[in-house]
Design a protein around this motif. Structure first.
Motif, mmCIF file in Angstrom:
data_model
loop_
_atom_site.group_PDB
_atom_site.id
_atom_site.type_symbol
_atom_site.label_atom_id
_atom_site.label_comp_id
_atom_site.label_asym_id
_atom_site.label_seq_id
_atom_site.Cartn_x
_atom_site.Cartn_y
_atom_site.Cartn_z
ATOM 1 N N UNK A 80 0.692 -1.302 -0.028
ATOM 2 C CA UNK A 80 -0.076 -0.207 0.015
ATOM 3 C C UNK A 80 0.857 1.405 -0.008
ATOM 4 N N UNK A 81 0.142 2.527 -0.460
ATOM 5 C CA UNK A 81 0.931 3.474 -0.436
ATOM 6 C C UNK A 81 1.327 3.887 1.139
ATOM 7 N N UNK A 82 2.079 4.890 1.475
ATOM 8 C CA UNK A 82 2.312 5.294 2.752
ATOM 9 C C UNK A 82 1.351 6.594 2.979
ATOM 10 N N UNK A 83 0.129 6.265 3.488
ATOM 11 C CA UNK A 83 -0.746 7.437 3.552
ATOM 12 C C UNK A 83 -0.244 8.531 4.575
ATOM 13 N N UNK A 84 0.738 8.300 5.373
ATOM 14 C CA UNK A 84 1.244 9.299 6.364
ATOM 15 C C UNK A 84 1.744 10.418 5.453
ATOM 16 N N UNK A 85 2.844 9.871 4.509
ATOM 17 C CA UNK A 85 3.422 10.789 3.648
ATOM 18 C C UNK A 85 2.560 11.630 2.831
ATOM 19 N N UNK A 86 1.256 11.105 2.194
ATOM 20 C CA UNK A 86 0.479 11.936 1.430
ATOM 21 C C UNK A 86 -0.286 12.818 2.288
ATOM 22 N N UNK A 87 -0.661 12.510 3.664
ATOM 23 C CA UNK A 87 -1.297 13.338 4.491
ATOM 24 C C UNK A 87 -0.610 14.730 4.968
ATOM 25 N N UNK A 88 0.797 14.208 4.985
ATOM 26 C CA UNK A 88 1.659 15.501 5.441
ATOM 27 C C UNK A 88 1.788 16.375 4.336
ATOM 28 N N UNK A 89 2.042 15.737 3.120
ATOM 29 C CA UNK A 89 2.215 16.537 1.973
ATOM 30 C C UNK A 89 0.788 17.605 1.745
ATOM 31 N N UNK A 90 -0.117 16.992 1.853
ATOM 32 C CA UNK A 90 -1.627 17.679 1.529
ATOM 33 C C UNK A 90 -1.671 18.829 2.755
ATOM 34 N N UNK A 91 -1.533 18.403 3.957
ATOM 35 C CA UNK A 91 -1.656 19.242 5.230
ATOM 36 C C UNK A 91 -0.753 20.517 5.069
ATOM 37 N N UNK A 92 0.561 20.354 4.812
ATOM 38 C CA UNK A 92 1.179 21.634 4.545
ATOM 39 C C UNK A 92 0.806 22.458 3.446
ATOM 40 N N UNK A 93 0.222 21.830 2.501
ATOM 41 C CA UNK A 93 -0.137 22.741 1.243
ATOM 42 C C UNK A 93 -1.549 23.566 1.606
ATOM 43 N N UNK A 94 -2.169 23.069 2.859
ATOM 44 C CA UNK A 94 -3.286 23.683 3.440
ATOM 45 C C UNK A 94 -2.991 24.580 4.250
ATOM 46 N N UNK A 95 -2.150 24.239 5.501
ATOM 47 C CA UNK A 95 -1.777 24.726 6.782
ATOM 48 C C UNK A 95 -0.941 26.247 6.370
ATOM 49 N N UNK A 96 0.244 25.936 5.600
ATOM 50 C CA UNK A 96 1.125 26.948 5.906
ATOM 51 C C UNK A 96 0.700 28.099 5.035
ATOM 52 N N UNK A 97 -0.193 28.194 4.226
ATOM 53 C CA UNK A 97 -0.498 29.785 3.547
ATOM 54 C C UNK A 97 -1.511 30.367 4.754
ATOM 55 N N UNK A 98 -1.976 29.648 5.647
ATOM 56 C CA UNK A 98 -2.901 30.251 6.687
ATOM 57 C C UNK A 98 -1.821 30.654 7.930
ATOM 58 N N UNK A 99 -0.662 30.262 8.077
ATOM 59 C CA UNK A 99 0.310 30.705 9.243
ATOM 60 C C UNK A 99 1.472 31.333 8.550
ATOM 61 N N UNK A 100 1.561 31.629 7.309
ATOM 62 C CA UNK A 100 2.796 32.369 6.780
ATOM 63 C C UNK A 100 2.483 33.772 6.689
ATOM 64 N N UNK A 101 2.649 34.381 7.650
ATOM 65 C CA UNK A 101 2.430 35.858 7.456
ATOM 66 C C UNK A 101 3.592 36.542 7.096
#
Length: 386
Positions: A191-212
């Motif tokens: 199976x694919x490593x879902x943790x890696x996919x989750x981190x990849x997607x989460x950072x795309x969503x979260x970093x613009x919010x906190x990146x002032x």
């Protein structure tokens, strides 16, 4: 194989691998197939195809994949560290120097020469990529339409839409025969490593919010560029230039000088991120953050996909999507060749003549890139004293 051994093998290559991603593939093939026998030609070709399809730096991802085969995830990180370290150190030093230096006088003249070299380098890249990535009229039309769209509507959103549309069209077209492998028994059904996919997607969503501002903003800008660039190498130029943080944080002279310097050092072109990060904040830490951020998404996707690559690589639609995305990236590079590269560097007939001369030295005379940097710097000094 121990991570230390993998690191040393890739460190040796990182010190001598001049010439960009295509040359890196040749270095890897000679070292790890001809000399070390780590894998055969067929396996190497399949891994290379995978790395060209995934977002991120293709040659560095291939190195990570080879390290992964020998030492798992730790081996992939050892390969990345060894291959990237020499160029990263050189680009960090250059970025800190320019951030603290005066861009007037002799330094400004040198930068003008390096900007002209950037024109020659990007033009040479377009000339080499267009025949291989756009071998038929539909893909030639795709490349030209992407270039027109990006020139008329500059910005990262248009670039992303162009890449997505190309992949969608390719998925419903007939797959190129050269990319469809023969049917054979599956050797890996993990199976694919879902943790890696989750981190990849989460950072795309979260970093613009906190990146002032500051370091979080730098991480966001370079992570986003690394996550969305297809083809690596020269194609990262328009994506980085489209980042508001970079456009507002430095001059075009500084940006293009770093791009030219990245051609002259061995190892991955994405080490340009270390230079840009250091130049933006004037600190070693910002350069390191930018460097890690631009490589991180490519590594996460590779770690997620490698366990199921045996199942994925036989899909004709995937091969066809790859071919059309490659054509779209050529269009992005065409647009970048005109602006910002050409428009900011060629401001006189003499500058045009110098750019053409540098292109002839690179394309016809096969002048090494490190030597071309010296020639361009001398040309810039000549313009400055004229």
């Amino acid at each position: 194989m121990s991570p230390r051994h993998i690191f040393i093998e890739f460190l040796k290559l990182g010190c001598v691998s001049f010439g960009g991603p295509a040359a890196h593939f040749g270095y890897f093939h000679r070292r790890f197939i001809d000399e070390r026998g780590w894998l055969d030609d067929r396996e190497f070709g399949e891994l290379m195809a995978l790395c060209q399809f995934l977002p991120g730096p293709a040659s560095s991802q291939l190195g990570m994949a080879l390290g992964y085969r020998q030492g798992g995830m730790i081996g992939s990180l050892a390969a990345f560290a060894g291959f990237t370290l020499p160029s990263a150190l050189l680009m960090l030093i250059a970025g800190l120097w320019l951030a603290q230096g005066d861009l007037q006088g002799a330094l400004g003249s040198v930068l003008q020469g390096l900007k002209l070299l950037a024109v020659a380098i990007v033009a040479d890249a377009v000339a080499k990529l267009y025949p291989s990535c756009c071998p038929d009229r539909p893909r030639q039309a795709m490349a030209l339409l992407v270039a027109i769209a990006v020139l008329l509507l500059p910005g990262m959103l248009v670039q992303l839409l162009a890449i997505s549309l190309a992949a969608l069209i390719g998925a419903f077209m007939d797959a190129p025969l050269t990319l469809v492998r023969e049917n054979r028994p599956l050797a890996n059904t993990l199976r694919p490593r879902y943790w890696a996919l989750s981190i990849f997607a989460a950072l795309l969503v979260i970093t613009p919010i906190i990146a002032n501002s500051g370091i979080p903003a730098i991480f966001d800008a370079f992570y986003r560029a690394g996550a969305l660039v297809f083809g690596g190498g020269h194609v990262v130029l328009p994506l980085l230039d489209a980042q508001p943080l970079i456009r507002e944080g430095m001059t075009q002279e500084t940006f293009l000088a770093g791009y030219s310097l990245a051609q002259a050092v061995p190892g991955p072109m994405f080490s340009l991120a270390a230079y840009l990060g250091a130049a933006l904040e004037g600190s070693l830490g910002s350069g390191v953050v930018a460097l890690l951020a631009i490589f991180l998404p490519g590594w996460l996707l590779l770690m997620a996909i490698l366990p199921i690559w045996e199942r994925l690589r036989g899909q004709p639609r995937l091969a066809s999507a790859l071919a059309w995305v490659s054509a779209a990236t050529v269009g992005l590079l065409m647009a970048a060749l005109f602006t910002p590269v050409f428009t900011s560097a060629v401001t006189s007939p003499g500058a045009m003549a110098a750019a053409l001369g540098l292109w002839l030295l690179l394309h016809q005379c096969r002048l090494p890139l490190w030597a071309a940097v010296i020639v361009a710097a001398l040309m810039g000094l000549g313009f400055g004293s004229a």
